[in-house]
Write a protein that holds these residues in place. Structure first.
Motif, short mmCIF file in Angstrom:
data_model
loop_
_atom_site.label_atom_id
_atom_site.label_comp_id
_atom_site.label_asym_id
_atom_site.label_seq_id
_atom_site.Cartn_x
_atom_site.Cartn_y
_atom_site.Cartn_z
N GLY A 501 12.07 -3.28 15.59
CA GLY A 501 10.97 -2.32 15.67
C GLY A 501 10.36 -2.02 14.32
O GLY A 501 9.17 -1.69 14.21
N ARG A 502 11.15 -2.13 13.25
CA ARG A 502 10.65 -1.79 11.92
C ARG A 502 9.83 -2.93 11.32
O ARG A 502 9.11 -2.72 10.34
CB ARG A 502 11.80 -1.45 10.99
N ILE A 503 9.98 -4.15 11.83
CA ILE A 503 9.21 -5.26 11.27
C ILE A 503 7.71 -5.02 11.49
O ILE A 503 6.88 -5.23 10.59
CB ILE A 503 9.66 -6.59 11.90
N ALA A 504 7.32 -4.59 12.69
CA ALA A 504 5.90 -4.28 12.95
C ALA A 504 5.43 -3.12 12.09
O ALA A 504 4.30 -3.13 11.56
CB ALA A 504 5.71 -3.96 14.43
N GLN A 505 6.32 -2.10 11.92
CA GLN A 505 5.94 -0.97 11.05
C GLN A 505 5.77 -1.42 9.61
O GLN A 505 4.85 -0.96 8.91
CB GLN A 505 7.01 0.11 11.14
N LEU A 506 6.65 -2.33 9.16
CA LEU A 506 6.53 -2.83 7.79
C LEU A 506 5.24 -3.62 7.61
O LEU A 506 4.55 -3.51 6.58
CB LEU A 506 7.74 -3.70 7.45
N ARG A 507 4.85 -4.40 8.61
CA ARG A 507 3.60 -5.17 8.53
C ARG A 507 2.40 -4.21 8.50
O ARG A 507 1.44 -4.43 7.76
CB ARG A 507 3.51 -6.13 9.71
N GLU A 508 2.43 -3.14 9.27
CA GLU A 508 1.35 -2.15 9.26
C GLU A 508 1.25 -1.46 7.91
O GLU A 508 0.16 -1.21 7.39
CB GLU A 508 1.60 -1.11 10.37
N PHE A 509 2.48 -1.16 7.34
CA PHE A 509 2.46 -0.50 6.03
C PHE A 509 1.87 -1.42 4.97
O PHE A 509 1.07 -0.98 4.11
CB PHE A 509 3.88 -0.10 5.64
N ILE A 510 2.24 -2.72 4.97
CA ILE A 510 1.69 -3.65 3.98
C ILE A 510 0.19 -3.83 4.20
O ILE A 510 -0.58 -4.01 3.25
CB ILE A 510 2.44 -4.98 4.06
N ALA A 511 -0.27 -3.76 5.47
CA ALA A 511 -1.68 -3.99 5.77
C ALA A 511 -2.55 -2.87 5.24
O ALA A 511 -3.57 -3.10 4.58
CB ALA A 511 -1.87 -4.18 7.27
N TYR A 512 -2.19 -1.62 5.52
CA TYR A 512 -3.08 -0.53 5.10
C TYR A 512 -2.31 0.73 4.74
O TYR A 512 -2.79 1.85 4.88
CB TYR A 512 -4.07 -0.21 6.23
N GLY A 513 -1.09 0.60 4.25
CA GLY A 513 -0.33 1.77 3.85
C GLY A 513 -0.60 2.17 2.41
O GLY A 513 -1.17 1.40 1.61
N ASP A 514 -0.14 3.36 2.03
CA ASP A 514 -0.29 3.90 0.68
C ASP A 514 0.84 3.35 -0.17
O ASP A 514 2.01 3.74 -0.02
CB ASP A 514 -0.25 5.43 0.72
N ARG A 515 0.56 2.46 -1.08
CA ARG A 515 1.59 1.80 -1.85
C ARG A 515 2.19 2.69 -2.91
O ARG A 515 3.21 2.37 -3.49
CB ARG A 515 1.03 0.52 -2.51
N LYS A 516 1.54 3.84 -3.19
CA LYS A 516 2.11 4.75 -4.19
C LYS A 516 3.31 5.51 -3.63
O LYS A 516 4.14 6.01 -4.40
CB LYS A 516 1.04 5.74 -4.66
N HIS A 517 3.38 5.62 -2.33
CA HIS A 517 4.49 6.34 -1.70
C HIS A 517 5.13 5.40 -0.65
O HIS A 517 4.74 5.39 0.52
CB HIS A 517 4.00 7.63 -1.03
N VAL A 518 6.09 4.60 -1.14
CA VAL A 518 6.77 3.64 -0.26
C VAL A 518 7.90 4.37 0.47
O VAL A 518 8.75 5.01 -0.17
CB VAL A 518 7.34 2.46 -1.05
N PRO A 519 7.90 4.33 1.79
CA PRO A 519 9.00 4.98 2.52
C PRO A 519 10.36 4.39 2.13
O PRO A 519 10.48 3.23 1.74
CB PRO A 519 8.67 4.71 3.99
N GLN A 520 11.39 5.22 2.25
CA GLN A 520 12.74 4.79 1.87
C GLN A 520 13.21 3.60 2.70
O GLN A 520 13.91 2.71 2.21
CB GLN A 520 13.72 5.97 2.04
N LYS A 521 12.83 3.56 3.98
CA LYS A 521 13.31 2.51 4.86
C LYS A 521 12.72 1.15 4.54
O LYS A 521 13.22 0.13 5.00
CB LYS A 521 13.01 2.86 6.31
N PHE A 522 11.60 1.14 3.72
CA PHE A 522 10.98 -0.14 3.37
C PHE A 522 11.27 -0.56 1.95
O PHE A 522 10.90 -1.66 1.54
CB PHE A 522 9.46 -0.07 3.57
N GLN A 523 11.86 0.30 1.14
CA GLN A 523 12.04 0.01 -0.28
C GLN A 523 12.93 -1.21 -0.51
O GLN A 523 12.63 -2.08 -1.33
CB GLN A 523 12.63 1.22 -1.00
N THR A 524 14.04 -1.31 0.25
CA THR A 524 14.98 -2.44 0.04
C THR A 524 14.31 -3.77 0.35
O THR A 524 14.42 -4.74 -0.42
CB THR A 524 16.22 -2.25 0.92
N ALA A 525 13.58 -3.85 1.44
CA ALA A 525 12.93 -5.10 1.82
C ALA A 525 11.88 -5.50 0.80
O ALA A 525 11.77 -6.68 0.42
CB ALA A 525 12.31 -4.97 3.21
#
Length: 735
Positions: A501-525
């Motif tokens: 479920g997080r892979i789609a969320q990670l793709r959405e974040f890379i597509a149009y997320g705020d890169r200045k505030h990376v969520p903790q769950k995506f930092q390791t990847a």
């Protein structure tokens, strides 16, 4: 897993122990008294089995018999007024399961017993009178039980079940290698356990004495009957000897010696007669041979008789006169002729005498042969007489031996019968109680702590065995070292586990997320993507690169690796474009106004759109969903697209289909400067990775690198080298 198995087994064991009712054990001891205890038989030294074990095992077998258990049950009933033992408790679940499995297996192995088809018919009584027609039939004797058998059968019917229950409550064993027997009774009632153990000890001394008494009594009766029978046999043998001696009165030692002397004399005479025959035959044969070869005149020279002597003298004188006449008158004179006539007459007389002497020799031969035959007949008659008398002597000696053997057996049996009668009167018990059981105060079973310890230890061993078996049969790789050994290619990094479920969320974040505030769950990847990008940038000297990210089979998360790698390059202000050859970005950015800067390209198959994300990551995708992936384009179309974008971007990252399950993936391999193969941790079989590498070798792929995905870090550390955990903690602290 080992801990889980061990815990479950211990909990199950503890639960079963709570269902077991505590039991108390009471122990008494008996000692065996035997005269053979002071000796060491040779058989013990040869077999290695001590005498004590043999004797004690015999007593233990007797104590475990059904007859003795019935006596114990009767004794307990007499002491308590009624016999009430504990109700048998159902065995625990594992025991019941094992018994059920045993019954099932036995049912498959052994056939079911056949049931009789006809009921047993009553046996008709035997007729008192048997006619001649049935006289040859063999009558089978019917078994007639005695009183002891009937009493035992009645006790068996009344106390059989109780005796079986008592046998199950008792444990009878030898104490060490001595003559001591230990009797242990196990019961839920401590008083009943002590009573049973003491009753067995005291009752067995009486039971053993009764058994020996009955055995001696039977032996005495048997010996008495045997002595009577032997007495009759002795009397019959002696009577037979006397009767045979009366029948052959002439058979004695004196007559036998006289007959032997006669036989010896006749044998010598026979030898002399045969010698005379041989001499006469030799002389006659010699004369016949000379006559046949040289004539009767020459034979007369070897014969002797008065007539031949006179004739030979007269012949000699006439031969002398003939010689003189030949000298005086010549050989043709009448004087010589007269002398020759006289000599011829003498020759005729010699021939007549020679024939007479030859007939005399033949007569002597016939007389000698007659004497020989007469002596031989007399000798044969004497030998027949000796043979007849020898048979009589042998028969007499045989009857005497039978009589002597019967006399010895009679005396031996009479002595044994007398000793048995004396032993019956003086017999003593050979076993005595050594100690009596006391009422136990604490239960002896179940042993909770020991049982739990054994269950825990056995479960640990079983869990370890299961784990080793699973690891042995598992053909998946679990470390970068194993992946490197399998593929023979460099492993540039690994990506931690990302839930589906997080892979789609990670793709959405890379597509149009705020890169200045990376969520903790995506930092390791994202950090792991930067590590892979750094390795590729420093390993490859070329300024511009086309990197193809693929996998051996589907489900290896190669799209995730391509996305994180392209995102890392974009974060480093590199001109990078991600070419979606699998159609993963259509659903993510389609319909979203993520950037006003759009570039469109016309192809023969449809319009392509380059979408710019918030992180300056450009994604090449179709404007519509009719052609969902670039892999469906022709080689010329793919080449035109790469020529178009290579002049604008430094890095082209192609998210390609799987190598083994899609033929379109090999189109991008030819244009790749670097090929990254993603393999799922502990999921992709080793043979799959090896097959993929072999296929890439066949198409001459360059710079093939390996990367692991979906790695469970906590489990991975268990398969790595010693100190790997400390290294990872240090790296995590630096990050």
């Amino acid at each position: 897993m080992i801990g889980v198995i061990s815990g479950l087994v211990v909990l199950a064991t503890a639960a079963m122990l709570t269902t077991i009712q505590p039991r108390y054990s009471a122990t008494s001891e008996l000692t065996l008294i035997d005269q053979r205890q002071q000796s060491i038989p040779i058989a013990d030294l040869l077999s290695g089995v001590p005498l004590s074990r043999q004797l004690v095992q015999q007593e233990i077998t007797t104590m475990q018999s059904k007859a003795f258990m019935i006596d114990v049950a009767k004794r307990l009933e007499a002491e308590n007024g009624s016999l009430e033992l504990e109700t048998p408790q159902a065995p625990i679940l594992p025991v019941r399961l094992l018994r059920s499995a045993k019954r099932v297996v036995s049912g498959f192995i052994s056939p079911a017993p056949m049931k009789p088809s006809l009921p047993a018919q009553p046996v008709a009584a035997a007729p008192d009178v048997i006619d001649d027609a049935n006289a040859d039939l063999v009558l089978t004797p019917r078994f007639v039980p005695d009183d002891a058998f009937l009493i035992l059968a009645a006790d068996q019917e009344k106390y059989g079940a109780t005796a079986d229950q008592l046998s199950g409550m008792l444990n009878i064993s030898q104490l060490g290698n001595g003559y001591v027997i230990r009797v242990s009774a196990l019961s839920i009632n401590p008083v009943l356990a002590a009573q049973i153990a003491n009753t067995v000890s005291s009752e067995y001394a009486r039971f053993s004495l009764n058994i020996r008494g009955e055995s001696i009594e039977e032996q005495v009766q048997l010996l008495s009957a045997r002595v009577d029978e032997m007495g009759q046999n002795l009397e019959e043998a002696e009577t037979a000897v006397v009767a045979f001696q009366e029948q052959v009165m002439g058979v004695n030692d004196t007559s036998a010696e006289r007959l032997d002397r006669e036989i010896a004399s006749l044998a010598n005479s026979l030898i002399d007669a045969r010698a005379d025959v041989l001499r006469a035959e030799a002389s006659s044969d010699k004369v016949v041979e000379i006559i046949a070869s040289e004539g009767p005149i020459a034979a007369a020279n070897v014969l002797s008789s008065p007539i031949l002597s006179n004739v030979r003298a007269e012949l000699s004188g006439h031969r002398i006169e003939r010689s003189r006449a030949v000298e005086r008158f010549g050989p043709q004179s009448s004087q010589v002729s007269g002398i020759d006539a006289v000599i011829n007459r003498i020759y005729e007389e010699i021939e007549v005498e020679t024939a007479r002497l030859l007939a005399e020799h033949e007569t002597k031969v016939d007389i000698a042969k007659s004497i020989e035959n007469s002596i031989a007949s007399e000798l044969e008659r004497s030998e027949n007489t000796v043979l007849s008398r020898s048979r009589n002597m042998v028969e007499l000696a045989k009857l005497k031996r039978i009589a002597d053997a019967n006399r010895i057996a009679y005396e031996e049996f009479l002595s044994i019968a007398t000793e048995s009668a004396q032993y019956r009167a003086l017999q003593q018990p050979t076993i005595r109680p050594l100690s009596f059981a006391e009422i136990p105060s604490t239960p002896s079973s179940p042993r909770t702590l020991m049982t739990l310890a054994i269950a825990g230890l056995s479960s640990l061993v079983a869990g370890l065995g299961i784990a080793i078996l699973i690891e042995t049969m598992n053909d998946k790789f679990k470390t970068t070292r194993q992946l490197r050994d399998i593929s023979r290619r460099p492993v540039i990094g690994s990506f931690s586990e990302v839930k589906k479920g997080r892979i789609a969320q990670l793709r959405e974040f890379i597509a149009y997320g705020d890169r200045k505030h990376v969520p903790q769950k995506f930092q390791t990847a994202i950090q792991e993507g930067h590590g892979v990008a750094s390795f590729i940038q420093h390993a490859m000297n070329s300024g511009k690169q086309t990197v193809v990210v693929s996998s051996a089979i589907a489900g290896e998360d190669a799209s995730l690796v391509a996305m994180l790698y392209a995102n890392a390059l974009a974060d480093r202000n590199q001109k990078v474009i991600l070419m979606d050859a699998c159609g993963n970005w259509n659903q993510t950015v389609n319909g979203q106004q993520v950037s006003e800067d759009k570039t469109e390209a016309n192809t023969e198959s449809g319009n392509l759109q380059i979408v710019t994300t918030s992180a300056t990551l450009h994604v090449l995708k179709f404007l519509n969903d009719e052609t969902p992936a670039l892999s469906y384009l022709s080689d010329k179309q793919i080449y035109d697209i790469l020529e178009t974008v290579s002049g604008v971007y430094d890095y082209i990252v192609i998210d390609a289909p799987p190598i083994l399950s899609s033929a379109g993936a090999l189109r991008f391999v030819k244009a790749a400067d670097t090929l990254v193969i993603a393999s799922r941790w502990n999921a992709t079989p080793r043979q799959t990775v090896e097959t993929c590498i072999e296929k890439l070798k066949d198409v001459a792929a360059l710079n093939v690198l390996m990367v692991m995905t979906q790695v469970k870090r906590r489990i991975e550390r268990k398969y790595e080298y010693v100190g790997y955990s400390k290294t990872m903690k240090h790296d995590e602290a630096l990050l």
